[in-house]
Enzyme design. Structure first.
Site, PDB file in Angstrom:
ATOM      1  N   GLY A 293       0.844  -1.198   0.000  1.00  0.00           N
ATOM      2  CA  GLY A 293       0.000   0.000   0.000  1.00  0.00           C
ATOM      3  C   GLY A 293       0.874   1.240   0.000  1.00  0.00           C
ATOM      4  O   GLY A 293       2.008   1.223  -0.492  1.00  0.00           O
TER       5      GLY A 293
ATOM      6  N   VAL B  62       2.436   2.938   2.491  1.00  0.00           N
ATOM      7  CA  VAL B  62       3.696   2.876   3.258  1.00  0.00           C
ATOM      8  C   VAL B  62       4.649   1.865   2.619  1.00  0.00           C
ATOM      9  O   VAL B  62       5.832   2.148   2.406  1.00  0.00           O
ATOM     10  CB  VAL B  62       3.441   2.503   4.742  1.00  0.00           C
TER      11      VAL B  62
ATOM     12  N   ARG C  72       8.974  14.270  13.183  1.00  0.00           N
ATOM     13  CA  ARG C  72       7.880  15.250  13.168  1.00  0.00           C
ATOM     14  C   ARG C  72       8.165  16.386  14.147  1.00  0.00           C
ATOM     15  O   ARG C  72       7.989  17.564  13.826  1.00  0.00           O
ATOM     16  CB  ARG C  72       6.571  14.535  13.537  1.00  0.00           C
TER      17      ARG C  72
ATOM     18  N   HIS D 296       3.395   4.747  20.525  1.00  0.00           N
ATOM     19  CA  HIS D 296       3.126   5.508  19.298  1.00  0.00           C
ATOM     20  C   HIS D 296       1.633   5.822  19.264  1.00  0.00           C
ATOM     21  O   HIS D 296       0.878   5.284  18.484  1.00  0.00           O
ATOM     22  CB  HIS D 296       3.540   4.646  18.097  1.00  0.00           C
TER      23      HIS D 296
END
Ligand code: APR
Length: 304
Positions: free
Chosen positions: A9, A11, A149, A173
């Site tokens: 997919g 990722v 991030r 996470h």
């Protein structure tokens, strides 16, 4: 070297592209959907003459093709939609993780396993329990993404070179992840000496919500460019035995006072996977936050 990626997919396929462009290993992508991995792999392979990489990229629906892998990256599963948190994926993705791990165990039992499917700490725990592997050879990619991030938001706020920012995020996470300003630096200067507490708190909050912020924009899926970047760099660290220190979700057996759980902590990545856990000295407040994060993950583990 051979890296297999389960799930072709967003990722999985972006990771395959990044690994090909790093030119470090042959890549085998596998998906349940007929032709999906084959089509994307062929597309990536046809970019090789232009981009100048010289590795083999192939796709399959047959687990026999992942035999003799050095690393298997597990991205198979469903992704988040708006309004879902990572735990909403629990039942489906744990079932998929277990099924995938039993195939890995059968076809390539010595490979290092990197889990990516969410909820990450719980799928990593399930993979650790399914695989008859040494601890450290099965771990989850999460903290490097969260740290990346945090670093992005810090660099934007300061208006500095993002490469000068070194950020650290611990814990699960999920909503209880713990960005650590005290262990985050800009060209060696502690973040806490560069910004007001209110600014840091705002960036911490944005980091915790970073995945959901992207889901909110995309509506039909979740992030994949930054996740695949983190996966590729961790894969490179294993293949080149670089001993890079990054946070990753690993099985804890007493470290940080926690047992029988997978949680994000700093580890040294080398040819044997997460080779060493680094124990940071935490403040009372951070220790409490890590315990809370562990408790959240533990509650999800109980459900599976
Ligand atoms: N075996 C192999 N592949 C599977 C299986 C399975 N049992 N079940 C699902 N897949 C495949 C799907 O066919 C799909 O191609 O996994 C792929 C998942 O891709 P996407 O839906 O595009 O999801 P993606 O954005 O790649 O996220 C995958 O990573 O970051 C996490 O939360 C995210 O859990 C999600 C995972």
């Amino acid at each position: 070297m051979k890296v297999s990626i389960i799930g072709a997919g967003n990722v999985g396929a972006t990771t395959a592209q990044r690994l090909a462009e790093l030119d470090i290993a042959d890549v085998m992508m596998l998906d349940v959907v007929e032709g999906l991995a084959q089509g994307k792999a062929l597309d990536i392979a046809q970019a090789a003459p232009v981009m100048g990489y010289n590795v083999d990229v192939a796709g399959t629906n047959d687990y026999r093709d992942i035999s003799s892998s050095d690393i298997v990256i597990v991205t198979a599963g469903i992704a988040r939609k708006p309004g879902m948190d990572r735990d909403d994926l629990l039942a489906t993705n744990i079932k998929i993780t277990r099924e995938v791990c039993s195939h890995i165990q059968e076809q390539t039992p010595d490979a290092i396993i990197m889990t990516v499917t969410n909820p990450l700490d719980v799928t990593t725990y399930a993979a650790v329990k399914c695989m008859q592997q040494e601890r450290g050879r099965v771990f989850g990619m999460s903290g490097l993404l969260d740290s990346s991030r945090f670093a992005t938001f810090i660099a934007k706020e300061i208006g500095c070179n993002v490469r000068d920012v070194n950020a650290m995020v611990l814990g699960g996470h999920g909503d209880s992840m713990i960005p650590l300003p005290e262990y985050t630096t800009v060209s060696g200067i502690p973040l806490t000496k560069m910004m007001e507490k209110e600014t840091i708190d705002r960036l911490v909050q944005r980091t915790v919500n970073a995945g959901a912020e992207i889901v909110g924009y995309l509506k039909t899926g979740s992030a994949f460019y930054a996740p695949s970047a983190a996966i590729a760099i961790m894969t490179e660290a294993i293949l080149k035995d670089t001993k890079k220190i990054v946070p990753a979700s690993v099985y804890l057996d007493g470290e940080y006072g926690l047992r029988d759980i997978c949680l994000g902590v700093p580890v040294k990545i080398g040819k044997n996977g997460a080779e060493e856990i680094i124990e940071l000295k935490l403040t009372k407040e951070q220790e409490q936050a890590l315990k809370q994060s562990a408790e959240d993950v533990h509650q999800s583990i109980l459900k599976i």
